[in-house]
Design a protein around this motif. Structure first.
Motif, PDB file in Angstrom:
ATOM      1  N   GLN A 188      40.220  31.074  46.801  1.00 55.91           N
ATOM      2  CA  GLN A 188      40.939  31.929  45.860  1.00 55.91           C
ATOM      3  C   GLN A 188      40.028  32.317  44.684  1.00 55.91           C
ATOM      4  N   VAL A 189      40.044  33.571  44.364  1.00 55.70           N
ATOM      5  CA  VAL A 189      39.219  34.068  43.258  1.00 55.70           C
ATOM      6  C   VAL A 189      40.061  34.991  42.391  1.00 55.70           C
ATOM      7  N   THR A 190      39.744  35.015  41.127  1.00 54.41           N
ATOM      8  CA  THR A 190      40.503  35.867  40.213  1.00 54.41           C
ATOM      9  C   THR A 190      40.102  37.326  40.351  1.00 54.41           C
ATOM     10  N   MET A 191      38.834  37.578  40.250  1.00 55.11           N
ATOM     11  CA  MET A 191      38.364  38.965  40.275  1.00 55.11           C
ATOM     12  C   MET A 191      37.542  39.237  41.525  1.00 55.11           C
ATOM     13  N   LEU A 239      22.890  49.508  43.519  1.00 57.45           N
ATOM     14  CA  LEU A 239      24.330  49.300  43.619  1.00 57.45           C
ATOM     15  C   LEU A 239      25.026  49.810  42.365  1.00 57.45           C
ATOM     16  N   THR A 240      26.158  50.436  42.581  1.00 62.25           N
ATOM     17  CA  THR A 240      26.977  50.938  41.478  1.00 62.25           C
ATOM     18  C   THR A 240      28.373  50.361  41.620  1.00 62.25           C
ATOM     19  N   LEU A 241      28.891  49.827  40.544  1.00 66.28           N
ATOM     20  CA  LEU A 241      30.225  49.244  40.569  1.00 66.28           C
ATOM     21  C   LEU A 241      31.276  50.347  40.633  1.00 66.28           C
ATOM     22  N   ILE A 242      32.171  50.235  41.609  1.00 65.74           N
ATOM     23  CA  ILE A 242      33.274  51.188  41.735  1.00 65.74           C
ATOM     24  C   ILE A 242      34.444  50.732  40.883  1.00 65.74           C
ATOM     25  N   ALA A 243      34.867  49.489  41.101  1.00 62.56           N
ATOM     26  CA  ALA A 243      36.067  49.011  40.412  1.00 62.56           C
ATOM     27  C   ALA A 243      36.145  47.498  40.482  1.00 62.56           C
ATOM     28  N   THR A 244      36.955  46.965  39.598  1.00 59.05           N
ATOM     29  CA  THR A 244      37.278  45.540  39.569  1.00 59.05           C
ATOM     30  C   THR A 244      38.725  45.375  39.977  1.00 59.05           C
ATOM     31  N   ALA A 245      38.968  44.474  40.911  1.00 61.59           N
ATOM     32  CA  ALA A 245      40.318  44.279  41.434  1.00 61.59           C
ATOM     33  C   ALA A 245      40.832  42.899  41.059  1.00 61.59           C
ATOM     34  N   SER A 255      47.596  43.209  39.524  1.00 63.41           N
ATOM     35  CA  SER A 255      47.495  44.343  38.596  1.00 63.41           C
ATOM     36  C   SER A 255      46.689  45.453  39.235  1.00 63.41           C
ATOM     37  N   GLU A 256      46.746  46.612  38.640  1.00 58.01           N
ATOM     38  CA  GLU A 256      45.981  47.731  39.184  1.00 58.01           C
ATOM     39  C   GLU A 256      44.488  47.526  38.947  1.00 58.01           C
ATOM     40  N   ALA A 257      43.727  48.066  39.849  1.00 60.38           N
ATOM     41  CA  ALA A 257      42.281  47.944  39.722  1.00 60.38           C
ATOM     42  C   ALA A 257      41.778  48.733  38.523  1.00 60.38           C
ATOM     43  N   THR A 258      40.680  48.268  37.970  1.00 57.47           N
ATOM     44  CA  THR A 258      40.036  48.955  36.861  1.00 57.47           C
ATOM     45  C   THR A 258      38.813  49.685  37.388  1.00 57.47           C
ATOM     46  N   TYR A 259      38.798  51.009  37.201  1.00 55.05           N
ATOM     47  CA  TYR A 259      37.748  51.827  37.778  1.00 55.05           C
ATOM     48  C   TYR A 259      36.668  52.136  36.745  1.00 55.05           C
ATOM     49  N   GLU A 260      35.448  52.222  37.256  1.00 54.16           N
ATOM     50  CA  GLU A 260      34.322  52.582  36.399  1.00 54.16           C
ATOM     51  C   GLU A 260      34.259  54.107  36.260  1.00 54.16           C
ATOM     52  N   SER A 261      33.497  54.519  35.286  1.00 50.79           N
ATOM     53  CA  SER A 261      33.340  55.954  35.045  1.00 50.79           C
ATOM     54  C   SER A 261      32.786  56.627  36.295  1.00 50.79           C
ATOM     55  N   GLY A 262      33.426  57.714  36.664  1.00 49.54           N
ATOM     56  CA  GLY A 262      32.987  58.467  37.834  1.00 49.54           C
ATOM     57  C   GLY A 262      33.738  58.125  39.106  1.00 49.54           C
ATOM     58  N   PHE A 263      34.587  57.132  39.046  1.00 48.28           N
ATOM     59  CA  PHE A 263      35.380  56.726  40.213  1.00 48.28           C
ATOM     60  C   PHE A 263      36.859  56.782  39.851  1.00 48.28           C
ATOM     61  N   VAL A 264      37.666  57.322  40.765  1.00 46.35           N
ATOM     62  CA  VAL A 264      39.085  57.483  40.489  1.00 46.35           C
ATOM     63  C   VAL A 264      39.919  56.879  41.599  1.00 46.35           C
ATOM     64  N   LYS A 305      40.635  58.729  44.969  1.00 48.83           N
ATOM     65  CA  LYS A 305      39.536  58.769  45.932  1.00 48.83           C
ATOM     66  C   LYS A 305      39.271  57.388  46.526  1.00 48.83           C
ATOM     67  N   PHE A 306      39.419  56.355  45.710  1.00 42.63           N
ATOM     68  CA  PHE A 306      39.099  54.990  46.131  1.00 42.63           C
ATOM     69  C   PHE A 306      40.263  54.049  45.805  1.00 42.63           C
ATOM     70  N   PRO A 307      41.390  54.225  46.442  1.00 47.26           N
ATOM     71  CA  PRO A 307      42.504  53.294  46.170  1.00 47.26           C
ATOM     72  C   PRO A 307      42.155  51.889  46.635  1.00 47.26           C
ATOM     73  N   ILE A 308      42.570  50.930  45.836  1.00 49.42           N
ATOM     74  CA  ILE A 308      42.259  49.523  46.083  1.00 49.42           C
ATOM     75  C   ILE A 308      43.551  48.724  46.089  1.00 49.42           C
ATOM     76  N   SER A 309      43.629  47.791  47.014  1.00 54.02           N
ATOM     77  CA  SER A 309      44.752  46.856  47.008  1.00 54.02           C
ATOM     78  C   SER A 309      44.233  45.454  46.794  1.00 54.02           C
ATOM     79  N   ARG A 310      45.070  44.617  46.192  1.00 51.25           N
ATOM     80  CA  ARG A 310      44.705  43.208  45.967  1.00 51.25           C
ATOM     81  C   ARG A 310      45.996  42.395  46.086  1.00 51.25           C
TER      82      ARG A 310
END
Lengths: 114, 114
Positions: B28-31, B43-49, B53-62, B65-70
């Motif tokens: 089990q991991v938090t992030m 490597l470029t970070l897309i988002a933190t999941a 809660s909803e993922a947090t996206y980095e600038s340039g990623f929405v 385009k990149f939906p994330i589930s956790r």
């Protein structure tokens, strides 16, 4: 935000020769610094990390790195490279102190010649 | 250490379609973090999941385009929607170890869009 710079895009070294890969960081306080290796077709593997303390850090696979505050550098070294060391090497640091988001350098591709 | 499994390891997709990448962690991991590595690039970070809660996206990623589930503490998915050839990349999942600051990476999912 913190960042790292890898000035060498590609380095070629003879097998058995010594290696030094350069990494410069930008941050006023002591940064958290990492070196990762990515072998062809593989994910990233952590070689070593520096948080504080002894400025000479030993890692896996015979690698070491030295933190030099005066030069804002964290160069990776290995006294004698093996053909299996051919890979892409990334220096990285936390984007902002206190979180786990990494910012990577542009990478240095290492080629080993017989 | 953490063992991270990603599926698929590689895929070839048609323009306009979507692909979901799965990331499974053995503890089990938090992030959880999603990175993109375009051909020959770093490597470029897309988002933190974060779980719950909803993922947090980095600038340039929405998110569109990149939906994330956790859905839980060991699993996450990244979808690359309405793909174009520019989305051809390696997508990597990673997890942190909190105070150690160490990140572990999956082997990546190599996506080619025709």
């Amino acid at each position: 935000a913190q960042s790292v710079t890898q000035p060498d895009i590609h380095i070629t070294v003879s097998e058995g020769a010594s290696l030094e890969l350069r990494c410069n960081y930008s941050y006023g306080a002591t940064p958290y610094l990492f070196w990762y290796v990515q072998s062809p077709g593989q994910g990233l593997q952590l070689l070593l990390k520096y948080f504080s303390g002894d400025t000479l850090v030993q890692g896996i696979k015979g690698f070491e790195a030295e933190f030099k505050r005066s030069q804002s550098s964290f160069n990776l070294r290995k006294p004698s490279v093996h053909w299996s060391d051919a890979a892409e090497y990334f220096c990285a640091t936390f984007t902002n102190f206190g979180n786990e988001k990494l910012t990577f350098g542009t990478g240095t591709r290492l080629t080993i010649i017989p | 250490s953490a063992v991270i499994s990603q599926k698929p390891s590689r895929d070839i997709c048609q323009r306009g379609t979507s692909l979901t990448i799965q990331c499974q962690v053995d503890s089990q991991v938090t992030m959880m973090f999603w990175y993109r590595q375009q051909p020959g690039q770093s490597l470029t970070l897309i988002a933190t999941a974060n779980q719950g809660s909803e993922a947090t996206y980095e600038s340039g990623f929405v998110i569109d385009k990149f939906p994330i589930s956790r859905p839980n503490l060991t699993f996450s998915t990244l979808t690359v929607s309405n793909m174009s050839p520019e989305d051809s990349s390696i997508y990597l999942c990673s997890v942190g170890r909190g105070a150690t600051g160490e990140l572990f990476f999956g082997e990546g999912s190599r996506l080619t869009v025709l």
